[in-house]
Design an enzyme around this catalytic site. Structure first.
Site, PDB file in Angstrom:
ATOM      1  N   HIS A  23     -19.431 -12.907 -10.274  1.00 52.37           N
ATOM      2  CA  HIS A  23     -19.013 -14.191 -10.584  1.00 52.37           C
ATOM      3  C   HIS A  23     -20.311 -14.972 -10.761  1.00 52.37           C
ATOM      4  O   HIS A  23     -21.362 -14.837 -10.170  1.00 52.37           O
ATOM      5  CB  HIS A  23     -18.153 -14.919  -9.711  1.00 52.37           C
ATOM      6  N   CYS A  35     -19.755 -18.626 -16.737  1.00 51.48           N
ATOM      7  CA  CYS A  35     -18.555 -17.814 -16.679  1.00 51.48           C
ATOM      8  C   CYS A  35     -17.565 -17.718 -17.809  1.00 51.48           C
ATOM      9  O   CYS A  35     -17.257 -16.792 -18.482  1.00 51.48           O
ATOM     10  CB  CYS A  35     -17.635 -18.155 -15.345  1.00 51.48           C
TER      11      CYS A  35
END
Length: 112
Positions: A23, A35
């Site tokens: 992430h 992201c």
């Protein structure tokens, strides 16, 4: 951090697969533009490959996010293969652009 590994053929440098893990943690979930950018590039590229080439790549998408795997089908005809390669190379260029601006959150590596 998002880590992308692009696997290329030793014979001709074509992209045979890629894997994304992790992430970005640039911002809170739902607000993370790194992201969102990486996801848009990867999903857009894979969806384009499927729609424009008719290929059925092997995909593995983690249920909770943070994992994506793509593998070219073995029995790909040359025309579809070349189209897919162009789309995959475009994906790599876009990911490298994100990496250049957000290198603390995205890393791209290549292996053969």
């Amino acid at each position: 951090m998002i880590k992308a590994t692009i696997t290329r053929s030793k014979a001709d440098e074509s992209i045979t697969s890629f894997q994304m893990t992790g992430h970005a943690e640039f911002a809170e979930k739902g607000q993370d533009l790194v992201c969102a950018g990486v996801s848009a590039v990867v999903f857009g590229s894979v969806n384009s490959i499927i729609a424009l080439t008719g290929l059925d790549p092997l995909l593995d998408i983690g249920e909770e996010g943070g994992y994506f795997s793509f593998e070219m089908p073995v029995d790909t005809d040359p025309v579809s293969f070349e189209k897919a390669q162009l789309l995959l190379e475009g994906m790599v260029v876009s990911l490298e652009t994100i990496e250049r601006d957000y290198h603390d959150y995205v890393r791209i590596s290549t292996k053969k």
